[in-house]
Motif scaffolding. Structure first.
Motif, PDB file in Angstrom:
ATOM      1  N   HIS A 116      69.137  93.775   6.871  1.00 34.24           N
ATOM      2  CA  HIS A 116      68.875  93.604   8.244  1.00 34.24           C
ATOM      3  C   HIS A 116      67.275  93.958   8.786  1.00 34.24           C
ATOM      4  O   HIS A 116      66.911  93.945   9.761  1.00 34.24           O
ATOM      5  CB  HIS A 116      69.999  94.506   9.230  1.00 34.24           C
ATOM      6  N   TRP A 117      66.664  94.499   7.625  1.00 37.60           N
ATOM      7  CA  TRP A 117      65.245  94.687   7.867  1.00 37.60           C
ATOM      8  C   TRP A 117      64.327  93.493   7.800  1.00 37.60           C
ATOM      9  O   TRP A 117      63.335  93.537   7.899  1.00 37.60           O
ATOM     10  CB  TRP A 117      64.619  95.855   6.891  1.00 37.60           C
ATOM     11  N   MET A 118      64.964  92.376   7.089  1.00 33.35           N
ATOM     12  CA  MET A 118      64.062  91.175   6.601  1.00 33.35           C
ATOM     13  C   MET A 118      63.874  90.525   7.871  1.00 33.35           C
ATOM     14  O   MET A 118      64.564  90.009   8.465  1.00 33.35           O
ATOM     15  CB  MET A 118      64.830  90.622   5.517  1.00 33.35           C
TER      16      MET A 118
ATOM     17  N   GLN B 174      75.154  94.751   5.001  1.00 38.61           N
ATOM     18  CA  GLN B 174      74.264  95.027   6.141  1.00 38.61           C
ATOM     19  C   GLN B 174      74.707  95.224   7.432  1.00 38.61           C
ATOM     20  O   GLN B 174      75.907  94.856   7.490  1.00 38.61           O
ATOM     21  CB  GLN B 174      73.116  93.637   5.901  1.00 38.61           C
ATOM     22  N   GLY B 175      73.816  95.332   8.436  1.00 41.88           N
ATOM     23  CA  GLY B 175      74.425  95.515   9.875  1.00 41.88           C
ATOM     24  C   GLY B 175      74.700  93.981  10.184  1.00 41.88           C
ATOM     25  O   GLY B 175      74.184  93.104   9.796  1.00 41.88           O
ATOM     26  N   GLY B 176      75.890  93.914  10.744  1.00 37.63           N
ATOM     27  CA  GLY B 176      76.535  92.470  11.431  1.00 37.63           C
ATOM     28  C   GLY B 176      76.264  92.255  12.774  1.00 37.63           C
ATOM     29  O   GLY B 176      75.950  93.468  13.576  1.00 37.63           O
TER      30      GLY B 176
ATOM     31  N   ASP C 227      67.907  92.030  11.892  1.00 36.25           N
ATOM     32  CA  ASP C 227      68.728  90.681  11.808  1.00 36.25           C
ATOM     33  C   ASP C 227      69.922  91.290  11.642  1.00 36.25           C
ATOM     34  O   ASP C 227      70.522  91.701  10.471  1.00 36.25           O
ATOM     35  CB  ASP C 227      68.223  90.212  10.713  1.00 36.25           C
ATOM     36  N   PHE C 228      71.038  90.853  12.618  1.00 40.00           N
ATOM     37  CA  PHE C 228      72.286  91.388  12.495  1.00 40.00           C
ATOM     38  C   PHE C 228      73.136  90.098  12.773  1.00 40.00           C
ATOM     39  O   PHE C 228      73.655  89.635  13.758  1.00 40.00           O
ATOM     40  CB  PHE C 228      72.824  92.536  13.569  1.00 40.00           C
ATOM     41  N   PRO C 229      73.607  89.186  11.639  1.00 40.04           N
ATOM     42  CA  PRO C 229      73.982  87.920  11.768  1.00 40.04           C
ATOM     43  C   PRO C 229      75.638  87.910  12.069  1.00 40.04           C
ATOM     44  O   PRO C 229      76.065  88.793  11.759  1.00 40.04           O
ATOM     45  CB  PRO C 229      73.643  87.250  10.497  1.00 40.04           C
TER      46      PRO C 229
ATOM     47  N   GLY D  61      68.269 113.005  15.342  1.00 41.11           N
ATOM     48  CA  GLY D  61      67.782 112.740  14.210  1.00 41.11           C
ATOM     49  C   GLY D  61      67.793 111.177  13.619  1.00 41.11           C
ATOM     50  O   GLY D  61      66.917 110.645  13.274  1.00 41.11           O
ATOM     51  N   TRP D  62      69.032 110.774  14.071  1.00 46.35           N
ATOM     52  CA  TRP D  62      69.246 109.197  13.926  1.00 46.35           C
ATOM     53  C   TRP D  62      68.171 108.356  14.571  1.00 46.35           C
ATOM     54  O   TRP D  62      67.128 107.748  14.071  1.00 46.35           O
ATOM     55  CB  TRP D  62      70.677 108.581  14.227  1.00 46.35           C
ATOM     56  N   LEU D  63      67.796 108.830  15.994  1.00 48.69           N
ATOM     57  CA  LEU D  63      66.903 108.289  16.650  1.00 48.69           C
ATOM     58  C   LEU D  63      65.317 108.320  16.198  1.00 48.69           C
ATOM     59  O   LEU D  63      64.785 107.443  16.189  1.00 48.69           O
ATOM     60  CB  LEU D  63      67.010 108.452  18.277  1.00 48.69           C
TER      61      LEU D  63
ATOM     62  N   THR E  64      64.709 108.956  13.128  1.00 49.04           N
ATOM     63  CA  THR E  64      64.415 108.095  11.936  1.00 49.04           C
ATOM     64  C   THR E  64      64.196 106.712  12.261  1.00 49.04           C
ATOM     65  O   THR E  64      63.494 105.902  11.516  1.00 49.04           O
ATOM     66  CB  THR E  64      65.655 108.467  11.067  1.00 49.04           C
ATOM     67  N   PHE E  65      65.026 106.136  13.173  1.00 52.86           N
ATOM     68  CA  PHE E  65      64.723 104.586  13.358  1.00 52.86           C
ATOM     69  C   PHE E  65      64.187 104.011  14.557  1.00 52.86           C
ATOM     70  O   PHE E  65      64.220 102.880  14.728  1.00 52.86           O
ATOM     71  CB  PHE E  65      66.301 104.237  13.075  1.00 52.86           C
ATOM     72  N   ILE E  66      63.424 104.842  15.405  1.00 47.02           N
ATOM     73  CA  ILE E  66      63.038 104.114  16.787  1.00 47.02           C
ATOM     74  C   ILE E  66      61.843 103.792  16.476  1.00 47.02           C
ATOM     75  O   ILE E  66      61.380 103.075  17.182  1.00 47.02           O
ATOM     76  CB  ILE E  66      63.169 105.549  17.744  1.00 47.02           C
TER      77      ILE E  66
ATOM     78  N   ASP F  13      77.428 103.349  16.379  1.00 51.56           N
ATOM     79  CA  ASP F  13      78.444 102.207  16.795  1.00 51.56           C
ATOM     80  C   ASP F  13      77.916 101.222  15.583  1.00 51.56           C
ATOM     81  O   ASP F  13      77.372 100.156  15.867  1.00 51.56           O
ATOM     82  CB  ASP F  13      78.495 101.734  18.249  1.00 51.56           C
ATOM     83  N   TYR F  14      78.434 101.227  14.532  1.00 56.27           N
ATOM     84  CA  TYR F  14      77.908 100.408  13.420  1.00 56.27           C
ATOM     85  C   TYR F  14      78.967  99.294  13.237  1.00 56.27           C
ATOM     86  O   TYR F  14      80.054  99.487  13.189  1.00 56.27           O
ATOM     87  CB  TYR F  14      77.936 101.428  11.844  1.00 56.27           C
ATOM     88  N   VAL F  15      78.370  98.035  12.853  1.00 56.48           N
ATOM     89  CA  VAL F  15      79.101  96.915  12.522  1.00 56.48           C
ATOM     90  C   VAL F  15      78.607  96.667  11.283  1.00 56.48           C
ATOM     91  O   VAL F  15      77.493  96.425  10.828  1.00 56.48           O
ATOM     92  CB  VAL F  15      79.216  95.909  13.799  1.00 56.48           C
ATOM     93  N   ARG F  16      79.565  96.113  10.273  1.00 56.99           N
ATOM     94  CA  ARG F  16      78.818  95.924   8.683  1.00 56.99           C
ATOM     95  C   ARG F  16      79.341  94.389   8.484  1.00 56.99           C
ATOM     96  O   ARG F  16      80.634  94.047   8.888  1.00 56.99           O
ATOM     97  CB  ARG F  16      79.537  96.704   7.737  1.00 56.99           C
ATOM     98  N   LEU F  17      78.321  93.588   7.729  1.00 56.91           N
ATOM     99  CA  LEU F  17      78.695  92.554   7.461  1.00 56.91           C
ATOM    100  C   LEU F  17      78.675  92.733   5.718  1.00 56.91           C
ATOM    101  O   LEU F  17      77.668  92.993   5.219  1.00 56.91           O
ATOM    102  CB  LEU F  17      77.756  91.569   7.941  1.00 56.91           C
TER     103      LEU F  17
HETATM  104  C1  BEZ Z   1      71.992 100.000   9.605  1.00 57.55           C
HETATM  105  O1  BEZ Z   1      73.059  99.393  10.307  1.00 57.55           O
HETATM  106  O2  BEZ Z   1      72.157 100.451   8.633  1.00 57.55           O
HETATM  107  C2  BEZ Z   1      70.868 100.419  10.559  1.00 57.55           C
HETATM  108  C3  BEZ Z   1      70.609  99.543  11.581  1.00 57.55           C
HETATM  109  C4  BEZ Z   1      69.657 100.060  12.427  1.00 57.55           C
HETATM  110  C5  BEZ Z   1      68.854 100.784  12.100  1.00 57.55           C
HETATM  111  C6  BEZ Z   1      68.807 101.528  10.648  1.00 57.55           C
HETATM  112  C7  BEZ Z   1      70.084 101.208  10.047  1.00 57.55           C
END
Ligand code: BEZ
Length: 248
Positions: A101-103, A127-129, A158-160, A194-196, A198-200, A237-241
């Motif tokens: 999802h980082w690509m 990855q994130g979906g 990228d969350f396809p 901490g999540w924010l 790390t990823f903001i 609120d994670y969704v995985r693919l």
């Molecule tokens: C993840 O789904 O793993 C994720 C999503 C956004 C930022 C970092 C990680």
């Protein structure tokens, strides 16, 4: 619009990412002696599990701090961008957890993956979906907007949908065997801040430290009724693919 990787933040606030990635190792099912490439291996937490299962594994990651942490585990790491690599040998499998999802050009990465596989080799990834971190992202964007800060031109991840990702894999000549989209509300034992933190960074490129702190403050306030339960537990609120595709 770049992510700044701080290995200690990642290991403190996102250690659940490799921990939950253990499931997808079951789909990879590495065999003793197989040559496996771990694409976007991060600090190597899962790479070392693949090694322990007897495979001949090499990690690939362009983030210097994470690659160094992986090397400290005794792993072989290629410091390469997944968009531009080509390998002198081919692999039985390419594995990837929480990296695709980082690509910014997933089609390019998938073409490189396909070229790196032996005939009969498999690409196994999670990855994130579609819909991943929708509440988290909306709160960040709303906070930027409320503070009159610029919104990123492009969404950083990228969350396809399953259909989109299937099409991309097939376009690269791979046959899709497994494609699953599932919701995975994920406890954040160390809270949301901490999540924010790390990823903001892709959303606040160029902002001052004070603005960055304020964005986080607003986002936490708006997210509290949505992602924090009555016991005080924060959930992302994670969704995985998750998928497996084979090179014919
Ligand atoms: C993840 O789904 O793993 C994720 C999503 C956004 C930022 C970092 C990680």
């Amino acid at each position: 619009m770049t992510q700044q990787w701080k290995c200690t933040d990642y290991q403190t606030y996102a250690d659940f990412v490799p921990a939950l990635g253990v499931d997808v190792l079951g789909l990879l099912n590495p065999q003793t002696g197989e040559k496996i490439l771990d694409l976007g291996c991060g600090d190597g937490a899962l790479t070392s599990k693949i090694l322990a299962l007897g495979a001949d594994v090499v990690g690939l990651d362009a983030a210097d701090e994470l690659a160094t942490a992986a090397e400290k585990r005794g792993l072989s790491i290629l410091r390469l961008d997944a968009h531009g690599f080509s390998m002198p040998c081919t692999f039985d499998a390419v594995f990837s957890n929480a990296a695709m999802h980082w690509m910014h050009s997933p089609e390019k990465v998938i073409a490189n993956v396909a070229a790196s596989l032996k005939p009969g080799g498999r690409f196994v990834a999670e990855q994130g979906g579609f819909g991943n971190v929708a509440a988290l992202s909306t709160a960040i964007l709303a906070a930027l907007d409320a503070m009159n800060l610029p919104l990123p031109e492009k969404f950083p991840w990228d969350f396809p949908t399953p259909e989109q990702q299937t099409q991309r894999l097939e376009n690269a000549g791979l046959r899709v065997d497994v494609m699953q989209l599932f919701y995975r509300p994920t406890p954040l034992p160390k809270g949301i801040k901490g999540w924010l933190q790390t990823f903001i960074s892709p959303f606040v490129d160029g902002a001052s430290e004070k603005d960055r702190e304020n964005v986080i403050h607003h986002a936490v306030r708006w997210l509290t009724p949505i992602l924090k339960d009555a016991s005080g537990q924060w959930m992302a609120d994670y969704v995985r693919l998750r998928y497996r595709a084979t090179k014919p």
